[in-house]
Design a protein around this motif. Structure first.
Motif, PDB file in Angstrom:
ATOM      1  N   LYS A   3       0.839  -1.194   0.000  1.00  0.00           N
ATOM      2  CA  LYS A   3       0.000   0.000   0.000  1.00  0.00           C
ATOM      3  C   LYS A   3       0.876   1.247   0.000  1.00  0.00           C
ATOM      4  N   ARG A   5       1.673   5.014   0.785  1.00  0.00           N
ATOM      5  CA  ARG A   5       1.286   6.108   1.662  1.00  0.00           C
ATOM      6  C   ARG A   5       1.687   7.394   0.987  1.00  0.00           C
ATOM      7  N   ASP A  96     -13.196   2.314   9.180  1.00  0.00           N
ATOM      8  CA  ASP A  96     -11.838   2.819   8.936  1.00  0.00           C
ATOM      9  C   ASP A  96     -11.865   3.814   7.774  1.00  0.00           C
ATOM     10  N   LYS A 172     -10.291   6.433  15.637  1.00  0.00           N
ATOM     11  CA  LYS A 172      -8.940   5.968  15.275  1.00  0.00           C
ATOM     12  C   LYS A 172      -8.307   7.087  14.468  1.00  0.00           C
ATOM     13  N   ASP A 174      -5.134   8.462  12.442  1.00  0.00           N
ATOM     14  CA  ASP A 174      -3.989   7.965  11.667  1.00  0.00           C
ATOM     15  C   ASP A 174      -2.926   9.052  11.492  1.00  0.00           C
ATOM     16  N   CYS A 206      -2.874   6.187  16.008  1.00  0.00           N
ATOM     17  CA  CYS A 206      -2.317   5.286  14.994  1.00  0.00           C
ATOM     18  C   CYS A 206      -1.160   5.989  14.306  1.00  0.00           C
ATOM     19  N   ARG A 225      -1.129   2.444  18.408  1.00  0.00           N
ATOM     20  CA  ARG A 225      -0.411   1.472  17.584  1.00  0.00           C
ATOM     21  C   ARG A 225       1.072   1.496  17.919  1.00  0.00           C
ATOM     22  N   ASP A 229       1.589  -1.433   9.610  1.00  0.00           N
ATOM     23  CA  ASP A 229       0.361  -2.223   9.438  1.00  0.00           C
ATOM     24  C   ASP A 229       0.616  -3.724   9.448  1.00  0.00           C
TER      25      ASP A 229
END
Ligand code: GLA
Length: 668
Positions: A3, A5, A96, A172, A174, A206, A225, A229
């Protein structure tokens, strides 16, 4: 493909570029310039104690990624109730990334995606609440989420207000697109904004463990976290597990370390592996956030997620996080003290073949007693031990026990099988060797009519050398059955597990079985000059995907800084791949670096080990676009060669590691 980012700021890599600064960064208790935010977090902000025990729930990301709709959320809430998940303690239904419309509305408010969530979040929250559940939502402490939707940096108060008005119970938050603003500042602002709403909202940070969150996130949030991931493979689970060591000191009621959401039931691992994942996450006091499709799960998955004994360990009110207490290579012991004076333990075999893992009640912190009960939380059986707590465990497997001082009503002995061979662990086709199975009674009462057997792979033979039946094995005694094992001449190279078992009767007349796991590896000794990519690895754990054979992680040519290599392997960090050399080779050479497909991103270290732990070569951190580094390593006498790649100082994004032209030079 991994993935992407987009635009994520990666302070650790920047620090590497600045050379010596990296040491300073790693040593600093909080990120530079953040002291005032630490003070603000501690002084001005009183976090609500919303999670006395780790949260339990579900999140859409692991299974559905952006493919989410309000129907999915409603159906998941329904399934949580009807499946029995709610009754088992699962409560949060968490949406999410990708729930937002691509733009904020005319007032600058976040709005839900008109196609996917036409009814809006409030209606969904009501639906979830009507079922006695709670709704969680997601945003990023950046200008956009990781998937490019609007996010909350600079909009903290406004967004928190909307979340509260909608009836959201959990956020959550991020880390993507964070514009380089220090984490503690961004995360404190949202903590304050949530508190200002007056609504109790669980706050889940996170930031991927990138800024030592244990040292500041406990003040602000309910869980955070600790790593990048998770993905649905074994390499990911053990890599995340390793990153939990030492973090236990930060965790406690309403402040939990989060090793990321569960992958149980998503299909990428075996039942044995998922059970280890679930056992270890429970012991670590991890948030138990299921990541599978609750609407379609089989009985095995449901039973794994809802096992009451496992959940009881995770939810123990004392809230002491489990941690690693012993580590012998692939065999580990993880333990957690319980509020009633007992202890939970996971005996864990992360290795490629069966092995024996042991500890004792004393090492688990229990006071001296004549005997203890041992409850196997997965089988539900309770036995009695005079102190040893041990088991034979298959590859990637575990046993999870709760040990208590109380004496059981029925005195069934804990029993243990040890499976050994008289080989180095590696054998040739056609070989003959001895496998011995020791049966030990760790309990108080005798095991009667003991019968030991050994199952070998199809086409192999096992012949008992001595009697395999024993009338009675009293407490503390061991009996041994030995077998002559013959390997067929046409067997192919790989690990061959074999299973032993002992059946016996307890004094109460019940019939019981104890399993044992062992095995050998059939391995061809390489001769002459051989490309590594033409050899079969003995084992391969990679951080993402599979080992690339003459191909990159993404299936493209092996290419480092413009140079293409026809032969070579690719191992996405963190990775560990082993090859059998049988002490027949003298040199290993390779050109190592990051594949050009990352377009200059990624940071990796390469390592070469001989026979497990002996380091033969190691590189500094190599960044994307850097020219390949030449390795020329003496491997004389090495039985097993291990090639490792590490993630560098940050997480494993873009760590597409290539071993160009990797080769061994062996005797003919
Ligand atoms: C990051 C997080 C994941 C998930 C995705 C969504 O990668 O760490 O858990 O939320 O973003 O884009």
């Amino acid at each position: 493909m991994r993935k992407v980012r987009r635009g994520a700021v990666r302070p650790a890599v920047t620090a590497v570029l600045l050379g010596g600064l990296v040491t300073a960064l790693l040593a600093a208790p909080v990120p530079a310039g953040a002291a005032q935010w630490q003070a603000r977090a501690e002084a001005a902000f009183q976090k609500l104690p919303l999670l006395p025990t780790p949260p339990m729930g579900w999140n859409s990301w692991n299974k559905f990624h952006c493919n989410i709709t309000e129907d999915l959320i409603r159906q998941t809430a329904d399934a949580m109730v009807t499946s029995g998940m709610k009754a088992a303690g699962y409560e949060y239904v968490n949406i999410d990334d990708c729930w937002m419309a691509p733009q904020r509305d005319e007032n600058g408010d976040l709005q839900s995606d008109p196609q996917r969530f036409p009814g809006g979040i409030k209606v969904l929250a009501d639906y979830v609440h009507e079922r006695g559940l709670k709704l969680g939502i997601y945003s990023s402490a950046g200008t956009k989420t990781c998937q490019g939707r609007p996010a909350s940096l600079g909009y903290e108060d406004q967004d928190a207000q909307r979340f509260a008005e909608w009836g959201v119970d959990l956020l959550k938050y991020d880390n993507c697109n964070n514009q380089g603003v220090p984490a503690i500042e961004r995360y404190t602002k949202m903590a304050e904004a949530l508190a200002a709403t007056g609504r109790p909202i669980v706050y889940s940070i996170c930031e991927w463990g990138a800024n030592r969150p244990g040292e500041w996130a406990a003040e602000l949030s309910h869980y955070w976290r600790t790593t990048g991931d998770i993905s649905d493979n074994w390499g990911s689970v053990v890599s995340i597990l390793d990153q939990q060591v030492g973090l236990e000191k930060y965790s406690g009621p309403s402040a939990w370390n989060d090793p990321d959401m569960l992958e149980v039931g998503n299909g990428g691992m075996s039942t044995t592996e998922y059970r280890s994942h679930m056992s270890l996450w429970s012991l670590l006091n991890a948030p138990l956030i299921a990541g599978n499709d609750l609407r379609n799960m089989n009985a095995t998955t449901l039973a794994m997620l809802t096992n009451p004994d496992v959940i009881e360990v995770n939810q123990d009110w004392a809230g002491v996080q489990g941690h690693k207490i012993a580590d012998e290579g692939d065999l580990e012991v993880w333990a957690k003290p319980l509020s009633d004076g007992g202890a939970a333990v996971v005996l864990f075999n992360r290795g490629p073949s069966g092995g024996q893992v042991s500890t004792t009640a004393a090492k688990l912190g229990l006071p001296s007693e004549l005997a203890y009960t041992v409850r196997d939380v997965w089988s539900g059986e309770t036995t009695e031990t005079t102190g040893d707590v041990r088991a034979s465990i298959p590859s990637h497997g575990s046993r999870m026990f709760v040990i208590r001082q109380d004496r059981p009503a029925h005195h069934e002995p804990a029993t243990f099988l040890d499976v050994r061979t008289d080989t180095t662990g590696y054998v040739d086709a056609g070989a003959t060797f001895t496998a011995s199975v020791d049966f030990t009674n760790d309990g108080v009462t005798p095991a009667q009519r003991v019968e030991v057997g050994l199952d070998v792979p199809d086409g192999w033979s096992a012949r008992a050398q001595d009697p395999t039946r024993f009338d009675s094995v009293p407490r503390g005694r061991t009996v041994t059955a030995s077998f002559t094992v013959t390997v067929p001449t046409d067997a192919s190279n790989r690990a061959y597990p074999f299973t032993a078992s002992a059946s016996y009767r307890t004094v109460a007349g019940d019939q019981r079985q104890t399993p044992g796991y062992g095995g050998v590896t059939l391995a061809e000794t390489p001769r002459g000059e051989r490309w590594i990519s033409d050899l079969h690895p003995l084992t391969a754990n990679v951080g993402y995907g599979r080992v690339g054979i003459d191909k990159s992680v993404d299936g493209k040519p092996i290419k480092i800084a413009g140079v293409t290599y026809a032969k070579g392997i690719a191992t996405h960090a963190p990775a560990e791949v082993t090859y059998y050399l049988g002490a027949n080779c003298s040199r290993f050479t390779a050109e190592v670096g990051i594949n050009d497909e990352t377009k200059g991103r990624g940071s990796v270290t390469f390592g070469v080990l001989g026979d497990g732990q002996k380091q033969l070569a190691a590189t500094e951190v190599i960044l994307g676009n850097q020219p390949a580094q030449h390795l020329d390593v003496d491997v004389s006498g090495v039985q097993v060669l291990t090639l490792t790649t590490g993630t560098g100082p940050d997480n494993n994004n873009y760590d597409h590691s290539d071993w160009g032209a990797a080769k061994v030079y062996c005797a003919d």
